[in-house]
Enzyme design. Structure first.
Site, short mmCIF file in Angstrom:
data_model
loop_
_atom_site.label_atom_id
_atom_site.label_comp_id
_atom_site.label_asym_id
_atom_site.label_seq_id
_atom_site.Cartn_x
_atom_site.Cartn_y
_atom_site.Cartn_z
N SER A 8 0.84 -1.21 0.00
CA SER A 8 0.00 0.00 0.00
C SER A 8 0.87 1.26 0.00
CB SER A 8 -0.89 0.01 1.24
OG SER A 8 -0.07 0.12 2.40
N TYR A 39 -4.12 0.67 3.86
CA TYR A 39 -5.14 -0.35 3.56
C TYR A 39 -5.79 -0.91 4.82
CZ TYR A 39 -3.67 -1.18 -1.37
OH TYR A 39 -3.41 -1.08 -2.70
N GLY A 40 -5.09 -0.75 5.96
CA GLY A 40 -5.44 -1.51 7.16
C GLY A 40 -6.82 -1.32 7.72
N CYS A 70 3.03 -6.94 1.91
CA CYS A 70 1.99 -6.33 2.71
C CYS A 70 1.21 -7.44 3.41
CB CYS A 70 1.08 -5.54 1.77
SG CYS A 70 -0.36 -4.81 2.57
N ASN A 71 1.18 -7.41 4.74
CA ASN A 71 0.42 -8.43 5.48
C ASN A 71 -1.08 -8.30 5.23
OD1 ASN A 71 2.24 -9.84 7.77
ND2 ASN A 71 3.01 -7.81 7.29
N CYS A 206 3.12 -5.99 10.16
CA CYS A 206 2.78 -5.00 9.13
C CYS A 206 4.15 -4.52 8.65
CB CYS A 206 1.98 -3.84 9.71
SG CYS A 206 1.92 -2.39 8.63
N THR A 207 4.35 -4.54 7.33
CA THR A 207 5.71 -4.29 6.83
C THR A 207 6.17 -2.86 7.11
OG1 THR A 207 4.72 -3.89 4.66
CG2 THR A 207 5.64 -6.08 5.08
N1 DGL Z 1 2.33 -2.48 5.07
C1 DGL Z 1 1.06 -3.07 5.07
C2 DGL Z 1 0.95 -4.33 5.90
O1 DGL Z 1 1.92 -5.04 6.00
C3 DGL Z 1 -0.14 -2.21 4.97
C4 DGL Z 1 -0.36 -1.17 6.00
C5 DGL Z 1 -1.55 -0.32 5.65
O2 DGL Z 1 -1.62 0.13 4.51
O3 DGL Z 1 -2.42 -0.13 6.52
O4 DGL Z 1 -0.10 -4.65 6.40
#
Ligand code: DGL
Length: 283
Positions: A8, A39-40, A70-71, A206-207
């Protein structure tokens, strides 16, 4: 051809950096969907649509294999895309095409078991449980993927998940170390309260959080073990490529960084993490 990495926003750079280190001559293309980050907290269907569009952009940019860095996308969108979109995309492209996630390698690293070694029956619960704290986005937490999949595999590992609704956006926006530390501390305290003591091990699920990894390490109890998601993902990709020689990952060491958002130089936290200036191109 190239390996694509999707997130994201800037969080997937933590995965990307590990892949650059592991495959230095491979061609790699990164896409940050910064027009729609974070995205979360988005509805699941929206995450599926945006992930599909992001992967399509990476396939259009020359990738055959996309890693969801992205998780949230891995937890919410990956299975749907593998089941409903990839078969038709493979027919259209008529070449090897796949999307891989980062949760399976992380669970393999956390459990010490290969994914395919899922026992037929859930293991009996042990009395002395090791505790694992997972920091993640609200949607990853709502999917319950870490609890469900680890529970199936290990009876002696109890998983406690802490949703951190504001944290990815703070990191994406380049918040100061003070603000980030306060947020991390309050989430670490929540976990400690729920477990009754600090968990034995942690996953930064979350990355984005890996970009503030030093702050997590400063806030978490001394000696707390962190499962390293980027390293686990690079290990898994290495194994995947060894058993899928049909993927040509390129050999020119090409690096491209694309964004659906504002192109140009990235904020200080990102550059500090990357170890030098970083400029995104508009996609
Ligand atoms: N970096 C993403 C993850 O690993 C997304 C974080 C987000 O956009 O909220 O979930």
């Amino acid at each position: 051809m190239a390996i694509g990495v999707f997130d994201s926003g800037v969080g997937g750079l933590s995965i990307h950096r590990a892949l650059v280190e592991r495959f230095p001559t491979a061609d790699l293309v990164y896409l940050a969907d910064q027009a729609h980050t974070p995205y979360g907290r988005l509805p699941g269907e929206r995450i599926v649509d945006l992930t599909r569009q992001g992967c399509q952009r990476l396939f259009d940019a020359g990738a055959d294999l996309v890693v969801l860095g992205c998780n949230t996308a891995s937890a919410i969108a990956l299975r749907r895309l593998q089941q409903t979109w990839l078969p038709q995309l493979r027919r259209q492209r008529d070449r090897p095409t796949n999307i891989l996630g980062i949760i399976v390698p992380t669970i393999e690293a956390a459990t010490g078991l290969p994914w395919t070694q899922e026992p037929e029956r859930p293991p009996e619960k042990a009395e002395a449980l090791e505790t694992l704290g997972v920091f993640c986005t609200p949607q990853t937490a709502a999917s319950r993927v870490y609890e469900i999949e680890i529970d199936k595999r290990r009876g002696d590992l109890a998983v406690f998940v802490e949703p951190c609704p504001e944290l990815a956006q703070l990191i994406e926006g380049g918040a100061s170390a003070d603000i980030l530390c306060a947020a991390i501390l309050s989430h670490a305290d929540n976990l400690t309260r729920r477990v009754g003591r600090p968990p034995d091990r942690f996953i930064l699920g979350c990355t984005h959080y890996e970009l503030a990894g030093d702050l997590f390490r400063a806030v978490l109890p001394d000696g707390a073990a962190l499962i390293h998601q980027p390293g686990a993902t690079a290990d898994a990709l290495e194994r995947y490529l060894a058993s899928h020689p049909e993927y040509d990952i390129g050999s020119r060491g090409l690096r491209r960084f694309l964004t659906t958002g504002q192109p140009g130089p990235q904020k200080g936290l990102v550059e500090a993490f990357w170890g030098g200036p970083m400029v995104f191109e508009a996609v």
